[in-house]
Design a protein around this motif. Sequence first.
Motif, PDB file in Angstrom:
ATOM      1  N   PHE A   1      39.354  72.831  -8.403  1.00  0.00           N
ATOM      2  CA  PHE A   1      39.946  73.991  -9.059  1.00  0.00           C
ATOM      3  C   PHE A   1      39.352  75.285  -8.515  1.00  0.00           C
ATOM      4  O   PHE A   1      38.187  75.347  -8.124  1.00  0.00           O
ATOM      5  N   VAL A   2      40.175  76.341  -8.523  1.00  0.00           N
ATOM      6  CA  VAL A   2      39.751  77.690  -8.146  1.00  0.00           C
ATOM      7  C   VAL A   2      39.858  78.572  -9.379  1.00  0.00           C
ATOM      8  O   VAL A   2      40.860  78.511 -10.106  1.00  0.00           O
ATOM      9  N   LEU A   3      38.819  79.363  -9.627  1.00  0.00           N
ATOM     10  CA  LEU A   3      38.860  80.260 -10.783  1.00  0.00           C
ATOM     11  C   LEU A   3      40.026  81.241 -10.642  1.00  0.00           C
ATOM     12  O   LEU A   3      40.212  81.843  -9.585  1.00  0.00           O
ATOM     13  N   PRO A   4      40.800  81.442 -11.703  1.00  0.00           N
ATOM     14  CA  PRO A   4      41.959  82.346 -11.615  1.00  0.00           C
ATOM     15  C   PRO A   4      41.540  83.798 -11.803  1.00  0.00           C
ATOM     16  O   PRO A   4      40.423  84.105 -12.230  1.00  0.00           O
ATOM     17  N   SER A   5      42.451  84.680 -11.478  1.00  0.00           N
ATOM     18  CA  SER A   5      42.268  86.099 -11.781  1.00  0.00           C
ATOM     19  C   SER A   5      42.850  86.337 -13.166  1.00  0.00           C
ATOM     20  O   SER A   5      44.056  86.193 -13.377  1.00  0.00           O
TER      21      SER A   5
ATOM     22  N   LEU B   1      36.315  67.512  -1.258  1.00  0.00           N
ATOM     23  CA  LEU B   1      36.431  68.970  -1.265  1.00  0.00           C
ATOM     24  C   LEU B   1      35.897  69.495  -2.586  1.00  0.00           C
ATOM     25  O   LEU B   1      36.161  68.922  -3.653  1.00  0.00           O
ATOM     26  N   ILE B   2      35.136  70.582  -2.524  1.00  0.00           N
ATOM     27  CA  ILE B   2      34.718  71.298  -3.729  1.00  0.00           C
ATOM     28  C   ILE B   2      34.873  72.793  -3.478  1.00  0.00           C
ATOM     29  O   ILE B   2      34.854  73.245  -2.322  1.00  0.00           O
ATOM     30  N   VAL B   3      35.029  73.542  -4.565  1.00  0.00           N
ATOM     31  CA  VAL B   3      35.148  74.998  -4.504  1.00  0.00           C
ATOM     32  C   VAL B   3      33.952  75.596  -5.231  1.00  0.00           C
ATOM     33  O   VAL B   3      33.740  75.311  -6.420  1.00  0.00           O
TER      34      VAL B   3
END
Length: 664
Positions: free
Chosen positions: A201-205, A262-264
């Motif tokens: 997951f990528v943190l959202p704006s 994969l990690i973010v």
Amino acid sequence: MPVEDSEFSFSHHKVLKDFTSRLPEDNTKCLGLITYGQDIFYLWDGSDYEVHAVNVKRSLRDNIWDEEVVLRPKRRPLFDVECLLLNSSCTLLCLQGSEGVSVLQLPEAYEKESSIDLVCVSLGERLFQGEQHVLRCAKWHPGSPSDSHLVTLTSDEVLRCYNALNGQLLWSSVLSKHAVVPNLNIPSRITLGDTPVNFDFVLPSLTDRDVSSVQWPILVLWGNGNIFRVLTNFSSAKPAVSGPLLMSPPSDDNYGSDASSLIVISSTPPVVVLSTCSGTIYHSVLLTAEEGEEIENPNEVCLCVVESVELDLGLAVGDDDDIVSCPISLVADPVEKSRYYCIHAGGIHSVTVPIVTKLHEFNEESGCDFSSFKTGSLVDYLLSTAVYSRSSYECSPLLGTVFVDLTMSLFVLLSNGKLVNVKVFPKTLYSIQHLNVEKIESSDGKGLQYVIDNYLKDGGITSQPTIKLPSSTSAQAWLEVILRTSQQLATVVKTHEKISFQLESRATAAYRAIEEQKNDVARLQEEKTRLQETAETIAEKYEEMNELMGSLNVRLENIMKNSYGSALGLTQKERNVADSFQVLDKKIQRFDHDLKRIRATYEYQQSTTKETTKALNSNMAFYIDDSKSRSIRKHLKESSNELLTLHRRIEDMKDIMINEGLIK
């Protein structure tokens, strides 16, 4: 360098001893049978289909090694559990394997009960048991309002989000339009890398306060190195899929055709870490294209690869060109954001990424220079469980690894059932942090830490892992490991001698500086003593002046009182003058009274004379002879002279009293 606690007391717990007696058989891949959260250690026992929960804090503090709580699912999983995954609030425990996934609802508090039966919800049971798809990856959604949403990636190339409390499917996203080969005997696209294998997951704006409308990007990794982006939310809207993302600079092999994990890393912008089965790790920055760039879609994102890291997947006992291949699982450090762990069949690596800290500084400080940043990542080989050569690869896959914040170390469950504690120390990044030891600088302007790191780098010294090789390791391999270790230690000794010489020279310079500082301190102490004596003298003089000023103030007050007519404290002469002034004042008052009486008499006579004259003129003629006239004139002249004399005496006395200050 990692340190293994040989006296690790928790490894003697009854739970681990019982688990050693019934280990999984024929294990060929790394598992995750242990997890940790809120001081509780969880261990999956596949023979009895139950979870053992142990309070680590209580055990280490009170030396209790036989206390546990057994968590039994009311409905047993229909698959072999390979990994435990705990949500952030430690209320749900995900039991996952390649053939299914279930969620165990944990109790709110662990009483003194020895066993508890818990509700176990199976997710996508028909998908795994009926259609026989394989689970590639499962992760808890970090933006879940109830911390109960689980996202899964399956072999049918579909991303699904479930509510683990009731098993309801919230949304699903098809990642590919191609059909998956159903026959397992025919080589499928997984062997060619043309299938998704992992996601994060990528943190959202956060532009919208409504949680259901916030879009959470998910990066999906394919085996051929491609990365797709899926925009998801908690509404019923269908997720949008885009990709593969542009990789810059481009590569012929697309940065590996055997990607595994994969990690973010949460930063601004995010740092994406991609691992391959050959031991290569790529670090890239996720960038969003700006409107001014000449691209078709202004909202398109790309990955800027900044560096690659090579890992040793075991101890080499053959040629240096030997290459082995095994999947590498990436796990983020829950405490240190710039560090993550690489778990594979050959052991565990820790990687510290300085660019994460630099990005944080860049966002916090407006004047931070990012253009000259060239510090590479720091890699530590924490634990080695494999040896390899050109002809063989002998390893002992781990049964579980978890980071325990209570001891700031890794609990590693080996293939033989033993639990080891590997201490993890924070890395000092001299290129980012300003250290106090750098105050003593060398002639070339570099700090002491910088010089030592250069010596270690030039000597080829790297971190030595804790070695836990499999029991099947041959004697020749052991001999090779011992010889290489001896050579490495000889190099370490020489390098440490150079560092020791540098430390001695720096210590000598430091001692000289300390002696100079001691002399300066002694001189300043003498100056301090002299100033104290001067201050004491000034204070005494000040006290004397203060007393004198007090006496002068008293005298001034007495003079002011006497100046306003007080007779107290006057001399005899001053009293006589004051008495004479009082007598003169009384006379002046009497003379003034007489003058007023004479003026009144004169005015009366004037008025009487006028009235008499008028009467005489009207009635008869008034005759005064010469003698009477002369007598009257004489008498008036004497009275006038006497009045003039009195007036002059009064004026003189007023002048005297004014001059003496008796009247104004």
